[in-house]
Scaffold this motif. Sequence first.
Motif, PDB file in Angstrom:
ATOM      1  N   SER A 169       0.834  -1.201   0.000  1.00 55.09           N
ATOM      2  CA  SER A 169       0.000   0.000   0.000  1.00 55.09           C
ATOM      3  C   SER A 169       0.869   1.251   0.000  1.00 55.09           C
ATOM      4  O   SER A 169       1.926   1.279   0.631  1.00 55.09           O
ATOM      5  CB  SER A 169      -0.907   0.024   1.235  1.00 55.09           C
ATOM      6  N   SER A 170       0.400   2.287  -0.651  1.00 53.94           N
ATOM      7  CA  SER A 170       1.192   3.514  -0.746  1.00 53.94           C
ATOM      8  C   SER A 170       1.191   4.318   0.548  1.00 53.94           C
ATOM      9  O   SER A 170       2.100   5.100   0.798  1.00 53.94           O
ATOM     10  CB  SER A 170       0.668   4.389  -1.891  1.00 53.94           C
TER      11      SER A 170
ATOM     12  N   THR B  14       4.611   6.224   0.300  1.00 57.56           N
ATOM     13  CA  THR B  14       5.484   5.353  -0.477  1.00 57.56           C
ATOM     14  C   THR B  14       6.800   6.034  -0.863  1.00 57.56           C
ATOM     15  O   THR B  14       7.801   5.345  -1.094  1.00 57.56           O
ATOM     16  CB  THR B  14       4.749   4.860  -1.740  1.00 57.56           C
TER      17      THR B  14
ATOM     18  N   ASP C 294      -3.372   1.440   3.057  1.00 57.83           N
ATOM     19  CA  ASP C 294      -4.217   1.468   1.863  1.00 57.83           C
ATOM     20  C   ASP C 294      -3.534   2.356   0.825  1.00 57.83           C
ATOM     21  O   ASP C 294      -2.573   3.069   1.121  1.00 57.83           O
ATOM     22  CB  ASP C 294      -5.601   2.024   2.182  1.00 57.83           C
ATOM     23  N   ARG C 295      -4.066   2.339  -0.376  1.00 53.04           N
ATOM     24  CA  ARG C 295      -3.557   3.222  -1.438  1.00 53.04           C
ATOM     25  C   ARG C 295      -4.311   4.540  -1.331  1.00 53.04           C
ATOM     26  O   ARG C 295      -5.370   4.701  -1.954  1.00 53.04           O
ATOM     27  CB  ARG C 295      -3.753   2.565  -2.799  1.00 53.04           C
TER      28      ARG C 295
END
Length: 125
Positions: free
Chosen positions: A31-32, A53, A98-99
Amino acid sequence: QEKLAESGGGSVQAGGSLRISCAASEDAYSSSCMGWFRQVPGKEREGVANIYTDGSTMYADSVKGRFTISQDSAKNILYLQMNSLKPEDTAMYYCAADRLNPCHPSRKWYEYHYRGQGTQVTVSS
């Protein structure tokens, strides 16, 4: 299998330090946006720290300068190093992933797809 599993919580005296960990599955760790939340009974779960990220980090004002969020990509682990702990830091601490973009502590818990079960941190005066 848990996607996110926190560990390392415990009891510490005010002024002390503690490092908590969040072991993530491959898909969760990819996930970012990853972050830490905390909650005390009767209060809303609040964002504490985030890491994006690109390695950028953001912190809630209440922990800025005392807490550090980091990652170990070789082990898929998210950390929260907590220094100069205060009794008001006592809470259940949760990790999430999560992204999401932007990635910051004002994000709500329910916005994250991956969410851990929590680890208790107690700071005594």
